[in-house]
Enzyme design. Structure first.
Site, PDB file in Angstrom:
ATOM      1  N   GLU A  52       0.739  -1.247  -0.064  1.00  0.00           N
ATOM      2  CA  GLU A  52      -0.133  -0.006   0.035  1.00  0.00           C
ATOM      3  C   GLU A  52       0.896   1.316  -0.111  1.00  0.00           C
ATOM      4  O   GLU A  52       1.982   1.248   0.417  1.00  0.00           O
ATOM      5  CB  GLU A  52      -0.793  -0.050   1.342  1.00  0.00           C
ATOM      6  CG  GLU A  52      -2.325  -0.257   1.188  1.00  0.00           C
ATOM      7  CD  GLU A  52      -3.106   0.600   0.239  1.00  0.00           C
ATOM      8  OE1 GLU A  52      -2.572   1.497  -0.415  1.00  0.00           O
ATOM      9  OE2 GLU A  52      -4.549   0.639   0.750  1.00  0.00           O
ATOM     10  N   ASP A  53       0.341   2.389  -0.547  1.00  0.00           N
ATOM     11  CA  ASP A  53       1.137   3.565  -0.447  1.00  0.00           C
ATOM     12  C   ASP A  53       1.151   4.114   0.885  1.00  0.00           C
ATOM     13  O   ASP A  53       1.943   4.388   1.392  1.00  0.00           O
ATOM     14  CB  ASP A  53       0.423   4.624  -1.629  1.00  0.00           C
ATOM     15  CG  ASP A  53      -1.132   4.902  -1.506  1.00  0.00           C
ATOM     16  OD1 ASP A  53      -1.751   4.063  -0.759  1.00  0.00           O
ATOM     17  OD2 ASP A  53      -1.568   5.824  -2.190  1.00  0.00           O
ATOM     18  N   ASP A  96      -3.972   5.341   6.563  1.00  0.00           N
ATOM     19  CA  ASP A  96      -4.592   6.523   7.345  1.00  0.00           C
ATOM     20  C   ASP A  96      -5.272   6.219   8.419  1.00  0.00           C
ATOM     21  O   ASP A  96      -4.874   5.661   9.299  1.00  0.00           O
ATOM     22  CB  ASP A  96      -4.934   7.555   6.170  1.00  0.00           C
ATOM     23  CG  ASP A  96      -5.661   8.737   6.931  1.00  0.00           C
ATOM     24  OD1 ASP A  96      -5.353   9.033   7.942  1.00  0.00           O
ATOM     25  OD2 ASP A  96      -5.879   9.809   6.163  1.00  0.00           O
ATOM     26  N   LYS A 145       0.226   6.858   9.063  1.00  0.00           N
ATOM     27  CA  LYS A 145      -0.326   7.892  10.019  1.00  0.00           C
ATOM     28  C   LYS A 145      -0.792   7.341  11.267  1.00  0.00           C
ATOM     29  O   LYS A 145      -1.915   7.050  11.557  1.00  0.00           O
ATOM     30  CB  LYS A 145      -1.148   8.892   9.241  1.00  0.00           C
ATOM     31  CG  LYS A 145      -0.833   9.588   8.235  1.00  0.00           C
ATOM     32  CD  LYS A 145      -2.063  10.218   7.440  1.00  0.00           C
ATOM     33  CE  LYS A 145      -1.536  11.102   6.538  1.00  0.00           C
ATOM     34  NZ  LYS A 145      -2.486  11.927   5.663  1.00  0.00           N
ATOM     35  N   PHE A 172      -1.931  15.815   4.925  1.00  0.00           N
ATOM     36  CA  PHE A 172      -2.170  15.465   3.768  1.00  0.00           C
ATOM     37  C   PHE A 172      -0.799  15.428   2.801  1.00  0.00           C
ATOM     38  O   PHE A 172      -0.018  16.372   3.036  1.00  0.00           O
ATOM     39  CB  PHE A 172      -3.096  16.055   2.904  1.00  0.00           C
ATOM     40  CG  PHE A 172      -3.671  15.322   1.731  1.00  0.00           C
ATOM     41  CD1 PHE A 172      -4.405  14.294   1.821  1.00  0.00           C
ATOM     42  CD2 PHE A 172      -3.085  15.664   0.267  1.00  0.00           C
ATOM     43  CE1 PHE A 172      -4.634  13.529   0.628  1.00  0.00           C
ATOM     44  CE2 PHE A 172      -3.645  15.022  -0.678  1.00  0.00           C
ATOM     45  CZ  PHE A 172      -4.549  13.875  -0.554  1.00  0.00           C
ATOM     46  N   ARG A 216       0.980  12.408  -8.598  1.00  0.00           N
ATOM     47  CA  ARG A 216       1.603  10.835  -8.678  1.00  0.00           C
ATOM     48  C   ARG A 216       2.987  10.607  -9.214  1.00  0.00           C
ATOM     49  O   ARG A 216       3.574   9.754  -8.585  1.00  0.00           O
ATOM     50  CB  ARG A 216       0.682   9.928  -9.233  1.00  0.00           C
ATOM     51  CG  ARG A 216      -0.610   9.816  -8.640  1.00  0.00           C
ATOM     52  CD  ARG A 216      -1.465   8.590  -9.435  1.00  0.00           C
ATOM     53  NE  ARG A 216      -2.935   8.638  -9.136  1.00  0.00           N
ATOM     54  CZ  ARG A 216      -3.595   8.384  -8.212  1.00  0.00           C
ATOM     55  NH1 ARG A 216      -3.045   7.875  -7.025  1.00  0.00           N
ATOM     56  NH2 ARG A 216      -4.910   8.261  -8.379  1.00  0.00           N
TER      57      ARG A 216
END
Ligand code: XMP
Ligand code: MG
Length: 179
Positions: A103-104, A107, A135, A156, A169
């Site tokens: 995953e990037d 959150d 996070k 963000f 991106r």
């Protein structure tokens, strides 16, 4: 590294450099190689955000990894229960396989919990998560991810696969929103 980046109506400042990311990617790959050598692992990279991280990670792995790209899609089902999640793009049976989700960013963890639930029903031999960013202040996922690139504050970020309204991106580094 460039200075400020402007995307749509917002501005972002340099946060994690390309060099820092690449160094950390190598460390994560070494950890994964140690764990998965000889286990025929299959990595599932979650589109779109994880494409760049997955590509860089794969260039470093020596554990003979397989790769599939998946996407979580949510649709209105025929039952009254509301929206149904499904994982699309999976073409390989995962039963008894060692699976690593790439995953990037994690959150709140809601997305990862959905993916985890969908994949557990496939009865893999093991299931781990490798995310570039976490996070911790907002993460409430069911399980702690095993492989994390960087823990960051709850602000963000864009770049290195991550987008703000589909832009950003392509940036080779991570940028953070400024006020
Ligand atoms: P949850 O809350 O489900 O969120 O863990 C995961 C998804 O939300 C997106 N996300 C971000 N995207 N910069 C982004 O570009 C961010 O700072 C950010 N925080 C969450 C992302 O798509 C991720 O898969
Ligand atoms: Mg996004």
């Amino acid at each position: 590294m460039r200075t400020l980046v402007h995307i749509h109506d917002l501005s972002f400042a340099p946060f994690i450099s390309e060099t820092t990311i690449q160094t950390r990617v190598k460390e994560l790959a070494a950890q994964l190689d140690a764990e998965y050598a000889g286990k025929n692992p299959i990595f599932l990279a979650v589109l779109n955000g994880a494409f760049m991280f997955a590509a860089d990670l794969f260039k470093q792995l020596t554990c003979q990894p397989e790769l599939s790209f998946v996407k979580v899609s949510s649709y209105v089902g025929t039952q009254s229960s509301g929206r149904v999640d499904e994982l699309i793009g999976l073409q390989t049976a995962l039963k008894d396989r060692h699976v690593v989700i790439i995953e990037d960013i994690l959150d709140t963890g809601v997305t990862m919990d959905k993916i985890g639930t969908l994949l557990q029903s496939e009865q893999p031999a093991s299931l781990a998560v490798c995310a570039l960013l976490l996070k911790p202040a907002s993460y409430k996922g069911k399980q702690q991810p095993q492989y994390i690139g960087f823990e960051i504050d709850d602000r963000f970020v864009v770049g290195y696969g991550l987008d703000y309204k589909e832009l950003g991106r392509e940036l080779p580094a991570v940028y953070q929103l400024i006020n």
